[in-house]
Design a protein around this motif. Structure first.
Motif, PDB file in Angstrom:
ATOM      1  N   ASN B  40       0.835  -1.222   0.000  1.00 18.66           N
ATOM      2  CA  ASN B  40       0.000   0.000   0.000  1.00 18.66           C
ATOM      3  C   ASN B  40       0.863   1.263   0.000  1.00 18.66           C
ATOM      4  OD1 ASN B  40      -2.277  -1.627   0.036  1.00 18.66           O
ATOM      5  ND2 ASN B  40      -2.283  -1.702   2.257  1.00 18.66           N
ATOM      6  N   LYS B  98       7.405  -8.114  -8.953  1.00 23.29           N
ATOM      7  CA  LYS B  98       6.167  -8.889  -8.828  1.00 23.29           C
ATOM      8  C   LYS B  98       5.150  -8.005  -8.111  1.00 23.29           C
ATOM      9  CE  LYS B  98       4.320 -13.208  -7.108  1.00 23.29           C
ATOM     10  NZ  LYS B  98       4.522 -14.315  -6.173  1.00 23.29           N
ATOM     11  N   HIS B  99       4.078  -7.708  -8.799  1.00 24.13           N
ATOM     12  CA  HIS B  99       3.074  -6.813  -8.218  1.00 24.13           C
ATOM     13  C   HIS B  99       1.711  -7.483  -8.229  1.00 24.13           C
ATOM     14  CE1 HIS B  99       0.928  -3.106  -7.359  1.00 24.13           C
ATOM     15  NE2 HIS B  99       0.100  -3.442  -8.317  1.00 24.13           N
ATOM     16  N   GLU B 100       1.025  -7.383  -7.119  1.00 22.93           N
ATOM     17  CA  GLU B 100      -0.343  -7.898  -7.027  1.00 22.93           C
ATOM     18  C   GLU B 100      -1.217  -6.839  -6.393  1.00 22.93           C
ATOM     19  OE1 GLU B 100      -0.117 -11.635  -5.024  1.00 22.93           O
ATOM     20  OE2 GLU B 100       0.665 -12.631  -6.790  1.00 22.93           O
ATOM     21  N   ASP B 101      -2.374  -6.660  -6.992  1.00 20.48           N
ATOM     22  CA  ASP B 101      -3.284  -5.609  -6.557  1.00 20.48           C
ATOM     23  C   ASP B 101      -4.672  -6.237  -6.438  1.00 20.48           C
ATOM     24  OD1 ASP B 101      -3.312  -2.222  -7.435  1.00 20.48           O
ATOM     25  OD2 ASP B 101      -5.081  -3.334  -6.822  1.00 20.48           O
ATOM     26  N   ILE B 102      -5.352  -5.994  -5.350  1.00 24.50           N
ATOM     27  CA  ILE B 102      -6.692  -6.573  -5.200  1.00 24.50           C
ATOM     28  C   ILE B 102      -7.673  -5.483  -4.762  1.00 24.50           C
ATOM     29  CG2 ILE B 102      -6.192  -7.451  -2.850  1.00 24.50           C
ATOM     30  CD1 ILE B 102      -8.050  -9.842  -3.645  1.00 24.50           C
ATOM     31  N   THR B 103      -8.816  -5.468  -5.432  1.00 27.06           N
ATOM     32  CA  THR B 103      -9.867  -4.504  -5.102  1.00 27.06           C
ATOM     33  C   THR B 103     -11.116  -5.290  -4.727  1.00 27.06           C
ATOM     34  OG1 THR B 103      -8.913  -3.030  -6.745  1.00 27.06           O
ATOM     35  CG2 THR B 103     -11.087  -2.465  -5.947  1.00 27.06           C
ATOM     36  N   ILE B 104     -11.501  -5.229  -3.457  1.00 25.85           N
ATOM     37  CA  ILE B 104     -12.706  -5.913  -2.996  1.00 25.85           C
ATOM     38  C   ILE B 104     -13.725  -4.858  -2.589  1.00 25.85           C
ATOM     39  CG2 ILE B 104     -13.659  -7.568  -1.329  1.00 25.85           C
ATOM     40  CD1 ILE B 104     -10.829  -8.719  -1.053  1.00 25.85           C
ATOM     41  N   ASN B 105     -14.858  -4.891  -3.270  1.00 30.92           N
ATOM     42  CA  ASN B 105     -15.931  -3.904  -3.020  1.00 30.92           C
ATOM     43  C   ASN B 105     -15.376  -2.478  -2.971  1.00 30.92           C
ATOM     44  OD1 ASN B 105     -17.705  -6.049  -2.917  1.00 30.92           O
ATOM     45  ND2 ASN B 105     -17.637  -6.191  -0.695  1.00 30.92           N
ATOM     46  N   THR B 112       3.931  -4.972  -3.759  1.00 33.61           N
ATOM     47  CA  THR B 112       4.972  -5.017  -4.794  1.00 33.61           C
ATOM     48  C   THR B 112       6.241  -5.601  -4.173  1.00 33.61           C
ATOM     49  OG1 THR B 112       4.034  -2.983  -5.694  1.00 33.61           O
ATOM     50  CG2 THR B 112       6.146  -3.660  -6.573  1.00 33.61           C
TER      51      THR B 112
END
Lengths: 146, 136
Positions: B40, B98-105, B112
């Motif tokens: 974040n 390596k990047h991961e992004d999550i959007t929940i509601n 990263t």
């Protein structure tokens, strides 16, 4: 009266046709003037990609210098991520749960994995706790040639 | 019957083998890996692993970084004194992103991870500086 109505209808349609014609004539040159130039990597030239990464310092830092260093590290990682996204692309997965005609849960996952080499930091700014790192990379055809 | 010249050649050869093998055993080669995690938009964790190479590394030296050593031959100490330069040097070598992004509601969170895989570095310690170059 009937002839008058007929004449009125004819005049109306002809004016519409004229109006359509004029609109079309005006629209054609506008659309033709817009030329979209896409950067394509050729064997003779190289492409420069520039991004600005952002990062913030953690809350529990012992000094402003530490805050700056940590924020800069975070902004660098963000810039690397942006370069990877631009060069390699992003994988996007989406999932929506709908129950009784209502969205219960909506999930969007994005991910990227890449190897970034020879990226240069152009400028670093730190203002009000936000660090911005401008980074650029020069891509040439030989980088991808196998 | 053995001649004196023959003995001399043999002893020279033996000495050179011992000399070069001792050089190889004492070669300053280090294995270095680096990893940092940003969650974040905030730095979460940063690790730099340095260890002596237990086996001789193969490959040619690449770009060289020269750091001030002040007569020290402790690589960890030298790197900690010049951490900024060394980090920039590692970044130049290339990092795995390596990047991961999550959007929940509509609530977003991202991770990263930047990694330098374990790489062998050849280090030459001189009087006032140490030259560090990766082997590839």
């Amino acid at each position: 009266m009937k002839y008058f109505m007929l004449l009125l209808a004819l005049l109306g349609t002809s004016s519409l046709i004229v109006a359509d014609g004029t609109v079309d004539n005006q629209a054609v040159p506008i659309t033709s003037n817009i030329t979209k130039v896409e950067k394509v990597l050729s064997t003779t030239s190289s492409v420069r990609i520039s991004v600005v990464g952002q990062g913030v310092a953690p809350m529990n830092t012992s000094s402003p210098a530490q805050a700056y260093a940590l924020a800069k590290r975070a902004a660098t990682a963000d810039a690397y991520r942006l370069i990877a996204e631009k060069v390699k692309g992003v994988r996007i997965d989406g999932q929506d749960l709908i129950k009784n005609m209502m969205v219960k849960r909506s999930i969007v996952r994005t991910s990227v994995q890449a190897m970034v080499r020879n990226a240069n930091v152009v400028e670093t700014t730190f203002k009000e706790g936000l660090c911005e790192v401008e980074m650029e990379i020069l891509l040439s055809h030989s980088d991808f040639a196998q | 019957m053995r001649s004196r010249d023959g003995n001399l050649t043999f002893s020279l050869r033996l000495c050179s083998i011992i000399f070069f093998s001792s050089l190889a055993l004492n070669a300053s080669e280090y294995l270095i890996s680096y990893r940092y995690v940003v969650k974040n938009a905030t730095l979460y964790n940063e690790i730099l692993h340095i260890s002596n190479a237990m086996q001789p590394c193969h490959g040619k030296t690449q770009q060289t970084l020269i750091l001030e050593s002040n007569n020290s031959s402790d690589l960890r100490k030298i790197i900690s004194q010049n951490s900024q330069e060394f980090t920039e040097f590692i970044h130049k070598l290339g990092l795995h992103v390596k990047h991961e992004d999550i959007t929940i509601n509509s609530q977003n969170s991202s991770t990263t991870i930047l990694t330098l895989k374990t790489t062998c570095f050849k280090v030459d310690f001189n009087d006032n500086f140490a030259s560090i170059s990766p082997l590839k």
